[in-house]
Design a protein around this motif. Sequence first.
Motif, short mmCIF file in Angstrom:
data_model
loop_
_atom_site.label_atom_id
_atom_site.label_comp_id
_atom_site.label_asym_id
_atom_site.label_seq_id
_atom_site.Cartn_x
_atom_site.Cartn_y
_atom_site.Cartn_z
N TRP A 1 -17.32 -13.81 15.45
CA TRP A 1 -17.92 -15.12 15.14
C TRP A 1 -17.39 -16.21 16.06
O TRP A 1 -18.13 -17.10 16.49
N GLN A 2 -16.10 -16.14 16.38
CA GLN A 2 -15.51 -17.15 17.27
C GLN A 2 -16.12 -17.08 18.67
O GLN A 2 -16.15 -18.09 19.39
N HIS A 3 -16.62 -15.90 19.06
CA HIS A 3 -17.18 -15.75 20.40
C HIS A 3 -18.68 -16.02 20.45
O HIS A 3 -19.27 -16.03 21.54
N LEU A 4 -19.31 -16.21 19.30
CA LEU A 4 -20.76 -16.48 19.31
C LEU A 4 -21.10 -17.87 19.82
O LEU A 4 -22.20 -18.10 20.34
N ALA A 5 -20.19 -18.79 19.65
CA ALA A 5 -20.44 -20.18 20.07
C ALA A 5 -19.09 -20.87 20.29
O ALA A 5 -18.04 -20.33 19.92
N ASP A 6 -19.14 -22.05 20.88
CA ASP A 6 -17.92 -22.84 21.03
C ASP A 6 -17.54 -23.41 19.67
O ASP A 6 -18.31 -24.14 19.05
N ARG A 7 -16.37 -23.06 19.19
CA ARG A 7 -15.92 -23.50 17.87
C ARG A 7 -14.89 -24.62 18.00
O ARG A 7 -14.07 -24.63 18.93
N ALA A 8 -14.91 -25.55 17.04
CA ALA A 8 -13.92 -26.62 17.01
C ALA A 8 -12.59 -26.09 16.47
O ALA A 8 -12.53 -25.02 15.85
N GLU A 9 -11.54 -26.81 16.71
CA GLU A 9 -10.22 -26.42 16.22
C GLU A 9 -10.25 -26.29 14.69
O GLU A 9 -10.72 -27.19 13.99
N GLY A 10 -9.79 -25.17 14.20
CA GLY A 10 -9.73 -24.97 12.75
C GLY A 10 -10.98 -24.36 12.15
O GLY A 10 -10.98 -24.01 10.96
N GLU A 11 -12.05 -24.23 12.93
CA GLU A 11 -13.26 -23.61 12.39
C GLU A 11 -13.01 -22.12 12.14
O GLU A 11 -12.37 -21.45 12.94
N SER A 12 -13.54 -21.62 11.05
CA SER A 12 -13.36 -20.22 10.71
C SER A 12 -14.57 -19.73 9.92
O SER A 12 -15.18 -20.50 9.15
N ILE A 13 -14.92 -18.48 10.11
CA ILE A 13 -16.02 -17.91 9.35
C ILE A 13 -15.70 -17.89 7.86
O ILE A 13 -16.59 -17.89 7.01
N MET A 14 -14.39 -17.91 7.51
CA MET A 14 -13.97 -17.88 6.11
C MET A 14 -14.49 -19.09 5.34
O MET A 14 -14.80 -18.99 4.15
N ILE A 15 -14.57 -20.22 6.02
CA ILE A 15 -14.98 -21.45 5.34
C ILE A 15 -16.31 -21.97 5.87
O ILE A 15 -16.72 -23.09 5.58
N SER A 16 -16.98 -21.15 6.66
CA SER A 16 -18.29 -21.54 7.19
C SER A 16 -19.37 -21.21 6.17
O SER A 16 -19.51 -20.06 5.76
N PRO A 17 -20.14 -22.21 5.74
CA PRO A 17 -21.18 -21.93 4.74
C PRO A 17 -22.31 -21.10 5.32
O PRO A 17 -22.60 -21.19 6.52
N GLN A 18 -22.91 -20.30 4.49
CA GLN A 18 -24.05 -19.50 4.92
C GLN A 18 -25.30 -20.00 4.22
O GLN A 18 -25.37 -20.02 2.99
N SER A 19 -26.29 -20.40 5.01
CA SER A 19 -27.53 -20.88 4.42
C SER A 19 -28.36 -19.69 3.95
O SER A 19 -28.43 -18.66 4.62
N ILE A 20 -28.96 -19.83 2.78
CA ILE A 20 -29.80 -18.77 2.22
C ILE A 20 -31.19 -19.34 2.00
O ILE A 20 -31.39 -20.24 1.20
N ALA A 21 -32.15 -18.81 2.76
CA ALA A 21 -33.52 -19.31 2.68
C ALA A 21 -34.22 -18.72 1.47
O ALA A 21 -34.04 -17.55 1.13
N ALA A 22 -35.01 -19.53 0.81
CA ALA A 22 -35.81 -19.03 -0.30
C ALA A 22 -36.95 -18.18 0.25
O ALA A 22 -37.44 -18.44 1.35
N PRO A 23 -37.37 -17.14 -0.48
CA PRO A 23 -38.49 -16.32 -0.01
C PRO A 23 -39.73 -17.17 0.25
O PRO A 23 -40.06 -18.05 -0.55
#
Length: 252
Positions: free
Chosen positions: A72-94
């Motif tokens: 995940w860190q290599h998918l894009a340029d991340r800011a200091e302290g960014e982590s997939i652990m606290i990254s919200p995941q959007s869930i689209a309605a059907p």
Amino acid sequence: VADLYGKYRLSEALMEVYHLFWDEFSGWFLEMVKPAYGQPIDGQSYAAVLEAFDHLLHLLHPFMPFITEELWQHLADRAEGESIMISPQSIAAPAEGDDALLSQVEAMKSVVTGVRAIRNAKNISPREVLDLQVVGSNPIAAYDCVVVKMAGVSGVETVEAKGEGVSSFMVGTTEYAVPLGGLIDVAAELAKAEAELKHLEGFLAGVLKKLANERFVNHAPAAVVELERKKQRDAEQKIAVLKETIAALNKQ
């Protein structure tokens, strides 16, 4: 997956994520969007692939935290302290029409799988381009380009009836045929068709017996009775196709 988490069925949630990641994403989605050999992928497809991969990493993270964090860190340029652990995941309605779309894609996958199965059975190289016929109407014509790419066929031709020297398969109630000429082992194909016919005739007999039971027809929910009638119609249609196949093979 969210439903399984809520029920603490974690092993089942993992299997769902595994199936989505390994089979659907890696085995089908990437193969569909992959450009021709030596050609670059277009920007829109590239962005869509990365977005899908980002969602998958979020789903997989609870089970494989360190690897998913690194990716995940290599998918894009991340800011200091960014982590997939606290990254919200959007869930689209059907969305409206999703069910029909998924049904068509599953049918397309079955067609590709059917052609590949014929290749394996006949020991035909994946590099050898085959012809593909659909008998009657083509219910997934919008996906012909994907079938051509993933099944290695020259195109999808709609025909009124299949010719001789073909190997055929069913997707639902639609018949597909691959002309193979002298590559067909007539005796083996005939034995296989006759065995399948015998199985379907036994299945149909069971359905007809159930529908002949007045107690079942009068007391079972209407949807259940209609499902049995649909089974009857589908089996009768497949039996008719198999009988035509057997008749054609007997002429060879």
